[in-house]
Design a protein around this motif. Structure first.
Motif, PDB file in Angstrom:
ATOM      1  N   THR A   1       0.862  -1.117   0.178  1.00 23.64           N
ATOM      2  CA  THR A   1       0.100  -0.057   0.061  1.00 23.64           C
ATOM      3  C   THR A   1       0.784   1.423  -0.098  1.00 23.64           C
ATOM      4  O   THR A   1       0.573   2.222  -0.590  1.00 23.64           O
ATOM      5  CB  THR A   1      -1.054   0.010   1.236  1.00 23.64           C
ATOM      6  OG1 THR A   1      -0.282  -0.429   2.222  1.00 23.64           O
ATOM      7  CG2 THR A   1      -1.902  -0.990   0.971  1.00 23.64           C
TER       8      THR A   1
ATOM      9  N   MET B   1       0.659   4.035  -2.680  1.00 18.36           N
ATOM     10  CA  MET B   1       0.579   5.558  -2.551  1.00 18.36           C
ATOM     11  C   MET B   1       1.431   6.290  -3.179  1.00 18.36           C
ATOM     12  O   MET B   1       1.232   7.134  -3.733  1.00 18.36           O
ATOM     13  CB  MET B   1       0.318   5.707  -0.780  1.00 18.36           C
ATOM     14  CG  MET B   1       0.124   6.831  -0.281  1.00 18.36           C
ATOM     15  SD  MET B   1      -1.718   7.664  -0.875  1.00 18.36           S
ATOM     16  CE  MET B   1      -2.303   7.198   0.652  1.00 18.36           C
TER      17      MET B   1
ATOM     18  N   ILE C   1       0.642   6.728  -6.951  1.00 22.83           N
ATOM     19  CA  ILE C   1      -0.646   7.611  -7.107  1.00 22.83           C
ATOM     20  C   ILE C   1       0.036   9.084  -7.050  1.00 22.83           C
ATOM     21  O   ILE C   1      -0.124   9.958  -7.825  1.00 22.83           O
ATOM     22  CB  ILE C   1      -1.232   7.363  -5.954  1.00 22.83           C
ATOM     23  CG1 ILE C   1      -2.085   5.981  -6.515  1.00 22.83           C
ATOM     24  CG2 ILE C   1      -2.427   8.599  -6.133  1.00 22.83           C
ATOM     25  CD1 ILE C   1      -2.950   5.987  -7.758  1.00 22.83           C
TER      26      ILE C   1
ATOM     27  N   ALA D   1      -1.282  12.261   3.927  1.00 24.01           N
ATOM     28  CA  ALA D   1      -0.106  11.527   3.588  1.00 24.01           C
ATOM     29  C   ALA D   1       1.085  11.667   4.576  1.00 24.01           C
ATOM     30  O   ALA D   1       1.889  10.663   5.027  1.00 24.01           O
ATOM     31  CB  ALA D   1       0.187  11.681   2.261  1.00 24.01           C
TER      32      ALA D   1
ATOM     33  N   GLU E   1      -4.134   3.518   5.097  1.00 21.75           N
ATOM     34  CA  GLU E   1      -3.553   3.493   3.979  1.00 21.75           C
ATOM     35  C   GLU E   1      -4.289   3.200   2.808  1.00 21.75           C
ATOM     36  O   GLU E   1      -4.293   3.780   1.748  1.00 21.75           O
ATOM     37  CB  GLU E   1      -2.486   2.574   3.853  1.00 21.75           C
ATOM     38  CG  GLU E   1      -1.025   3.235   4.663  1.00 21.75           C
ATOM     39  CD  GLU E   1       0.073   2.198   4.709  1.00 21.75           C
ATOM     40  OE1 GLU E   1       0.087   1.328   3.982  1.00 21.75           O
ATOM     41  OE2 GLU E   1       0.998   2.524   5.306  1.00 21.75           O
ATOM     42  N   VAL E   2      -5.050   2.168   2.743  1.00 19.74           N
ATOM     43  CA  VAL E   2      -5.995   1.758   1.687  1.00 19.74           C
ATOM     44  C   VAL E   2      -7.324   2.852   1.415  1.00 19.74           C
ATOM     45  O   VAL E   2      -7.473   3.091   0.416  1.00 19.74           O
ATOM     46  CB  VAL E   2      -6.759   0.368   1.855  1.00 19.74           C
ATOM     47  CG1 VAL E   2      -7.790   0.134   1.272  1.00 19.74           C
ATOM     48  CG2 VAL E   2      -5.746  -0.738   2.014  1.00 19.74           C
TER      49      VAL E   2
ATOM     50  N   GLY F   1      -6.624   5.918   2.125  1.00 18.92           N
ATOM     51  CA  GLY F   1      -5.973   7.255   1.428  1.00 18.92           C
ATOM     52  C   GLY F   1      -5.814   6.781  -0.003  1.00 18.92           C
ATOM     53  O   GLY F   1      -5.754   7.595  -0.811  1.00 18.92           O
ATOM     54  N   LEU F   2      -5.257   5.414  -0.409  1.00 18.37           N
ATOM     55  CA  LEU F   2      -5.332   5.120  -1.686  1.00 18.37           C
ATOM     56  C   LEU F   2      -6.524   5.121  -2.381  1.00 18.37           C
ATOM     57  O   LEU F   2      -6.619   5.764  -3.455  1.00 18.37           O
ATOM     58  CB  LEU F   2      -4.746   3.589  -1.765  1.00 18.37           C
ATOM     59  CG  LEU F   2      -3.352   3.258  -1.802  1.00 18.37           C
ATOM     60  CD1 LEU F   2      -3.248   1.576  -1.778  1.00 18.37           C
ATOM     61  CD2 LEU F   2      -2.759   3.732  -3.110  1.00 18.37           C
TER      62      LEU F   2
ATOM     63  N   ALA G   1      -6.885   8.941  -3.213  1.00 20.10           N
ATOM     64  CA  ALA G   1      -5.877   9.372  -4.319  1.00 20.10           C
ATOM     65  C   ALA G   1      -6.394   8.680  -5.556  1.00 20.10           C
ATOM     66  O   ALA G   1      -6.387   9.520  -6.485  1.00 20.10           O
ATOM     67  CB  ALA G   1      -4.554   8.704  -4.075  1.00 20.10           C
ATOM     68  N   PHE G   2      -6.999   7.758  -5.586  1.00 18.45           N
ATOM     69  CA  PHE G   2      -7.424   6.956  -7.017  1.00 18.45           C
ATOM     70  C   PHE G   2      -8.659   7.780  -7.212  1.00 18.45           C
ATOM     71  O   PHE G   2      -8.737   8.192  -8.490  1.00 18.45           O
ATOM     72  CB  PHE G   2      -7.921   5.409  -6.784  1.00 18.45           C
ATOM     73  CG  PHE G   2      -6.772   4.545  -6.898  1.00 18.45           C
ATOM     74  CD1 PHE G   2      -6.627   3.486  -5.920  1.00 18.45           C
ATOM     75  CD2 PHE G   2      -6.256   4.442  -7.893  1.00 18.45           C
ATOM     76  CE1 PHE G   2      -5.612   2.712  -6.077  1.00 18.45           C
ATOM     77  CE2 PHE G   2      -4.973   3.788  -8.141  1.00 18.45           C
ATOM     78  CZ  PHE G   2      -4.909   2.672  -7.186  1.00 18.45           C
TER      79      PHE G   2
END
Lengths: 635, 356
Positions: free
Chosen positions: A361, A365, A368, B147, B283-284, B286-287, B290-291
Motif C-alpha cells: 500500500t 500510495m 499515485i 499523507a 492507507e487503503v 488514502g489510496l 488518491a484513486f
C-alpha cells in the motif's frame, strides 16, 4: 533584487483580476468571486503568454470575451475590462453601459487613459445614466508582452519600417515613436525604478530616449507617482547607480546582421524555423482519418515553467537531441521503478503478511502521488521530442548547420565571398536562406565589399530566384555606412544626397550626423567566448556601459537621468548590476541569448540583463521589412 | 504595484457632465444607492448558490490552514482529535461536492426562462468548473497533509515494533524467564491477585515480577530468573501456605504469573496486529481517495475532450451543410450548362437550316 519582468506583470494582472485588491483578501459579499473578463486584441497578446484559461478560472474569471464580439447580458456578474485606451474602446464601453450588459464595470486601461478619452467616457456614462455601474477606472501600465523573466516585447509590428521609411511624414514618425515611448514607459513603471538612460547619439534611439526622459520626468512630478522611489534626490553617484538599473536603447541599424543570421541554439532555432509566437509553436502533426495523410495543426506552449525549455534553451541543437534522449531514459527508469515497487507480486513466504500489505500500500500510495508529476514530465518530453524532430527535419532539408557554420566564419572574418558564392550556387537551403547568407556577408565584411563582388553575389541571388529588394536596401545602407561593421560620419555625409528633399531632411534628423560613429571600434572588440560563439555588437556595447569605466567607445553616448535637474551634465557612475537593453526596430532570441550568456558569466559578479524590443522578429519578417523599405525608397 | 486609480477624476467629470445636462447634484448619490440595490436584487438563485459553495470552500481552506501544523505533526494532536478533524473535513468536502453536483444538474436541466443566453450558460458552466477545480485543489492539499501524518504514524509504528521485537538487554533475559515460566506454569495468574501477598496490587505484579527478573541480568552469572522467581515464589508461598492443600495452592500460584505473562504477551501481539491492520486500512482509504482524485482528474480531462469532440462535431455539421450546398450548386450549374449547350446546338442547327 533581480528584475523579473514577467513576474511583475503576472502579479499586476492577478491583482487586476481580483478587482485591484489583494488576492488574499476575501471578497466583499461574494462580489469578487466570479467575473467576466473583456479584452481587446492588444491585451489578449499581453495575457496570452502569462495566463491560461485554467489560471483565469482560478482567479474567478468564468468567461473571457473580446471587446468587439457580440456579447449578451449577464446581469448579475461584474465585468473586468482590460483594454487599450482609445476612441474605439471608449465607444464600445459606453455602448455596453447603455445596454446594461453587466452588473458592474471595472475598467482597466493598459496604458494611461488620455484626458480626452476619460472625458468622453464620463460624458457617455452620464448621458446613459449608467455612471453608477462603473465601479472603478484604473490605468494599469501593462501594455507590453513579457515572454520570459528577462525578455519582453512591445508588440509593435513594423516599427523598423515606420522609422526608416524615407517617404514617411513627420506625424507618422512621431506617432510611431510615441507608441514606443508609451509602452516602454509601461515596462519601467512595472519595474518601479527610474533607470539611467544611455543610447548612441543620433537616430531613433536618441529620439526615443529623449522623449522617454521627458515622460518619466512628467510622471515623477505627478502626485501618486508610478515610480516607487518618487522624485526624491538622485543620491550619491555610485550608490544610486548600483541600485538604479541602466536602460540602454539602441536602434536596429546598430547591428542588422544578427537579425538575419542562422541560429544553432535551441530557442533561437525554434523561433526561426518553427515560427514561435507569444511562447506558442504550432506544428502540423499527423492526424485525421487513418490513411488520409492529413495533418492537424497542434499547438505547443513553451515558457519558463517548462523544465526542459528553461534548462536547455541555450544549448546547441545536437545537445538538445541528447538531452531529450536522456530525459526520456530517466522517465522510463522512473516508471519502471514505480511499476516494480507498486506492482510486485513476489510473495516471500517468510515475510510477515502485515508487512507485505503495508509495503504494497505504501508503494501504491507513492505511485499515485508521483503520477501527476511523471505525466507532466512525459508531456514535456513528448513536446520537445516533437519540436526537435521538426527542427531536425528542417535542418537536414535546408542544411542549416552549414549555413550557421559559414556565417560564424564570416562574422569572424575567416571566410570570403568565394565561399558565399559557392553556397549560393549550391543546392542546399531555401531561397530565403541564401538571401540571408548573402546579407550576413554584406553586413559583416570588415571593410565595405567591392562593387564587383556585390554584383556577383546579386547575380547568384537572382539566379536562385531570391527577392533582391532586401539585398538592394541593405547594400545601399552599407554603401552609405548606415549599418554594418565599419561606418564613418564622412561616408554618411556622402550618402545624404541619395534621398533628397523632405525625405532627406527627415532621414538626416532621424539618423543624425554621427550615426554609427564608434561602431567600428566596438566591433573590433567582438570576442569569441567559446568555439563557435560570437558576441553580438550590442553585448559589447552593454558590457562597456555597465562597467562604468571611461571607455572611448561609449563615452560619446547620450546620457539621460530623469531624476537629475535638466541641463545637469552626466554624473560619474559606478558599475551597474542590472540593465534593460532595448532595441528600437525589433530584436530576436539570438541577440537576447548573447546578452544573457555574457551577463551570467560576467566577472566579478554576474549581471542581470533584461532584453526587450519593439517586436521579436523572425529573419523572414526582417527580410520582408527590408524589402518593403526598398520599395518605398524607390529601389 | 503600479496602478493609477483615476476613479475620482472619472466621478468628478461625470458630476460635471450631469450638472451641465441639468441633473441635480444629489442624483449621483441616489444613482449609486440604486445601483447597490439593483446589484443585490439582480443576483440569481444560481449565483447565490455558487457564492455559497465558494464561501464554504474558502472556509474549508481557512480551517485547513489553521489546523495544518497541528494535524501534520504527530504529537501535536491526539489520534482522536485527528480522526475528528478528518471526519469534519470529509463531511464538508462531501457536502460541497454534492452541492456542486446539484449546480451541475441545474445547468444540464436548462436555464430558467429569461436567462438562457449562450453567454449566461457559458458563464455558469465556467463557475461550476471553477468551483470543482477549487474544491479539487483543496482536497489535494488535504491529501498531502494526511499523507504526511500517515507517514509519521507509520514511522512511529515501525519504531515501536522494533522496540518490541528487540527488547533491551535487561528485558531480553526477562523474556526467557517469563517464557520458561509460561512453559512451566501454563496457568493463569492474575497479576493483581490480592490473594497473593507480597505482590503489589493493580496489575503491577506481573510487570514488577518481570522487572525483578529484568534486574537479574545485570550480572549474567547470577542464577537464572526462573530459579530466582521460583525461589521467590517458593519463599513467599512457603511463608504463607500450610501443607498438602497449600502445596496445590503453591503450584497454582507458580502457574499464575506465567499464565499472566503469556496472556500479556498475547495481548501485546494482538494489539500490534490490530494497530498494523488499522494502519493498512488507513492507507487503503488514502489510496482510495488518491484513486478517486486521479479518476476525477481524468474525468475532467475526458469531459474536456468530450467538449472538444462536440465542438468538432458542430464544425463537421456546418462543413457538411456547406458541402451539401456546394454539391447542390454544382448540380444546378451542371444542369444550366447542359441546357445552354443543348440550346446552343439547336440554335446552330436552326441557323444552318435557315441559311441553307
Amino acid at each position: 533584487m533581480a528584475l523579473n519582468i514577467r513576474q511583475k506583470q503576472a502579479d499586476a494582472v492577478v491583482r487586476m483580476l481580483h478587482l485591484n485588491s489583494s488576492p488574499q483578501s476575501t471578497g466583499r459579499g461574494g462580489e469578487d468571486l466570479y467575473k467576466v473578463l473583456i479584452l481587446d486584441a492588444a491585451t489578449q497578446d499581453v495575457l496570452a503568454p502569462l495566463l491560461r484559461v485554467k489560471d483565469l478560472r482560478r482567479h474567478g474569471v468564468t468567461l473571457h470575451l473580446t471587446l468587439d464580439s457580440n456579447r449578451q447580458p449577464i446581469p448579475d456578474v461584474p465585468a473586468v475590462y482590460f483594454v487599450a485606451p482609445g476612441p474605439h474602446s471608449t465607444a464600445r464601453i459606453v455602448a455596453d453601459l447603455a445596454a446594461s450588459l453587466y452588473d458592474s464595470y471595472h475598467l482597466n486601461f493598459s496604458t494611461q487613459l488620455p484626458r480626452k478619452e476619460l472625458e468622453a467616457l464620463a460624458e457617455g456614462a452620464a448621458r446613459e445614466g449608467s455612471a453608477a455601474r462603473v465601479a472603478r477606472v484604473h490605468d494599469q501600465y501593462l501594455q507590453y508582452i513579457a515572454l520570459e523573466a528577462g525578455l519582453f516585447s512591445l508588440g509593435l509590428p513594423a516599427t523598423y519600417v515606420d522609422l526608416n521609411d524615407p517617404s514617411a511624414q513627420d506625424a507618422q514618425i512621431q506617432g510611431a515613436v510615441g507608441l514606443v515611448v508609451e509602452r516602454l514607459f509601461c515596462v519601467l513603471a512595472s519595474t518601479g525604478t527610474v533607470p539611467i538612460i544611455r543610447c548612441p547619439r543620433g537616430g531613433a534611439a536618441e529620439h526615443v530616449a529623449s522623449l522617454l526622459d521627458a515622460r518619466i520626468r512628467e510622471a515623477l512630478h505627478q502626485r501618486g507617482s508610478v515610480f516607487a522611489d518618487g522624485a526624491g534626490a538622485a543620491g550619491a553617484g555610485l550608490a544610486a547607480s548600483l541600485h538604479r538599473p541602466l536602460l540602454a536603447i539602441f536602434d536596429r541599424n546598430f547591428e542588422l546582421s544578427v537579425m538575419l543570421q542562422h541560429a544553432w541554439t535551441y530557442k533561437p532555432l525554434v523561433h526561426d524555423v518553427l515560427g514561435m509566437r507569444l511562447n506558442r509553436v504550432t506544428l502540423a502533426a499527423p492526424g485525421g482519418a487513418p490513411g488520409a495523410g492529413t495533418h492537424v495543426p497542434k499547438t505547443f506552449e513553451v515558457d519558463d515553467s517548462d523544465f526542459f525549455w528553461s534548462a536547455h534553451g541555450r544549448e546547441q541543437f545536437p545537445k538538445i537531441a541528447e538531452q531529450v534522449e536522456a530525459e526520456l531514459a530517466r522517465y522510463r527508469a522512473a516508471v519502471d521503478e514505480l511499476n516494480r515497487s507498486a506492482g510486485s507480486n513476489v510473495l516471500d513466504a517468510a515475510a510477515d503478511p502485515a508487512d507485505l500489505m503495508a509495503g504494497n500500500t505504501k508503494h501504491l500510495m507513492s505511485a499515485i502521488n508521483s503520477l501527476p508529476e511523471l505525466t507532466e514530465r512525459k508531456r514535456s518530453i513528448d513536446k520537445h521530442t516533437n519540436l526537435a524532430t521538426h527542427l531536425l527535419g528542417a535542418i537536414k532539408e535546408r542544411g542549416l548547420d552549414q549555413y550557421y557554420a559559414l556565417e560564424e566564419e564570416l562574422t569572424a572574418g575567416k571566410e570570403h565571398v568565394e565561399a558565399v558564392l559557392k553556397h549560393l550556387q549550391g543546392s542546399q537551403g531555401t531561397v530565403t536562406d541564401r538571401l540571408r547568407l548573402a546579407l550576413v556577408w554584406l553586413l559583416t565584411c570588415p571593410t565595405a565589399p567591392l562593387e564587383a563582388e556585390c554584383e556577383r553575389v546579386e547575380t547568384a541571388l537572382a539566379a536562385a530566384g531570391a527577392d533582391v529588394r532586401a539585398w538592394a536596401y541593405a547594400r545601399r545602407m552599407r554603401r552609405m555606412n548606415l549599418t554594418g561593421k565599419s561606418q564613418s560620419s564622412a561616408a554618411l555625409a556622402d550618402g545624404r544626397g541619395v534621398f533628397g528633399g523632405a525625405a532627406q531632411a527627415q532621414l538626416t534628423t532621424l539618423l543624425g550626423s554621427s550615426f554609427g560613429q564608434g561602431l567600428s571600434s566596438l566591433t573590433k572588440g567582438v570576442k569569441n567566448l567559446l568555439a563557435g560563439e560570437q558576441q553580438a555588437a550590442v553585448t559589447v556595447a552593454v558590457e562597456a556601459l555597465m562597467e562604468g569605466r571611461p571607455n572611448p567607445d561609449v563615452d560619446g553616448y547620450a546620457y539621460f537621468d530623469p531624476k537629475a535637474p535638466i541641463g545637469s551634465g552626466p554624473r560619474p557612475q559606478g558599475p551597474f548590476k542590472q540593465a534593460i537593453v532595448f532595441m528600437v526596430g525589433g530584436g530576436n532570441f539570438l541577440e537576447a541569448e548573447s546578452l544573457q550568456c555574457w551577463a551570467s558569466r560576467a566577472q566579478p559578479t554576474p549581471k542581470h540583463v533584461v532584453y526587450g524590443a519593439t517586436e521579436l522578429l523572425s529573419p523572414e519578417t526582417m527580410l520582408e521589412q527590408l524589402s518593403a523599405l526598398a520599395v518605398r525608397g524607390g529601389l | 504595484m503600479v496602478v493609477l486609480d483615476v476613479t475620482p477624476h472619472f466621478r468628478q467629470l461625470v458630476e460635471q457632465r450631469s450638472t451641465q445636462n441639468g441633473a441635480q447634484a444629489s442624483q449621483g448619490q441616489s444613482q449609486q444607492a440604486a445601483q447597490l440595490l439593483r446589484s443585490l436584487a439582480a443576483r440569481t438563485a444560481f449565483t447565490k448558490a455558487a457564492n455559497e459553495i465558494a464561501h464554504d470552500i474558502t472556509a474549508l481552506r481557512r480551517f485547513l490552514r489553521v489546523n495544518q501544523y497541528a494535524y501534520a505533526q504527530i504529537g501535536r494532536m491526539s489520534e482522536a482529535e485527528g480522526d475528528r478533524l478528518e471526519g469534519e473535513i470529509g463531511s464538508i468536502v462531501r457536502a460541497c461536492s454534492a452541492n456542486i453536483q446539484r449546480l451541475h444538474s441545474l445547468l444540464e436541466e436548462g436555464a430558467p426562462a429569461g436567462d438562457g443566453t449562450p453567454d449566461v450558460a457559458a458563464h455558469r458552466a465556467g463557475a461550476v468548473l471553477a468551483l470543482s477545480e477549487r474544491l479539487g485543489a483543496t482536497t489535494a492539499a488535504y491529501d498531502r497533509l494526511r499523507a504526511l501524518r500517515r507517514q509519521q504514524e507509520e514511522q512511529l509504528a515501525v519504531l515501536r515494533r522494533r522496540r518490541r521485537a528487540k527488547p533491551p538487554a535487561c528485558d531480553g533475559q526477562a523474556a526467557p524467564a517469563t517464557a520458561s515460566l509460561a512453559v512451566a506454569g501454563g496457568g493463569h495468574v492474575a497479576p493483581s491477585d490480592p490473594a497473593i501477598p507480597g505482590l503489589p496490587p493493580d496489575g503491577h505484579g506481573g510487570s514488577d515480577l518481570r522487572q525483578r527478573g529484568a534486574r537479574t541480568p545485570l550480572s549474567p552469572l547470577q542464577a537464572p530468573p526462573s530459579r530466582g522467581f521460583a525461589t521467590l515464589g517458593h519463599a513467599e508461598a512457603s511463608t504463607v501456605l500450610p501443607s498438602t492443600a497449600s502445596q496445590r495452592q503453591q503450584q497454582v500460584l507458580k502457574q499464575r504469573p506465567a499464565e499472566s505473562a503469556a496472556l500479556h504477551r498475547e495481548l501485546v501481539e494482538l494489539s500490534g496486529a490490530v494497530a498494523q491492520a488499522e494502519a493498512s486500512v488507513r492507507e487503503v482509504a488514502g489510496l482510495n481517495q488518491a484513486f478517486s482524485a486521479a479518476v476525477a482528474h481524468q474525468t475532467g480531462q475526458i469531459e474536456a475532450l468530450y467538449a472538444e469532440a462536440v465542438r468538432a462535431t458542430g464544425h463537421i455539421g456546418a462543413a457538411n451543410m456547406q458541402l451539401g450546398k456546394t454539391v447542390a450548386a454544382g448540380k444546378g450549374a451542371q444542369r444550366t450548362l447542359l441546357v445552354f449547350m443543348l440550346l446552343a446546338t439547336l440554335g446552330l442547327v436552326f441557323m444552318d437550316w435557315w441559311h441553307s
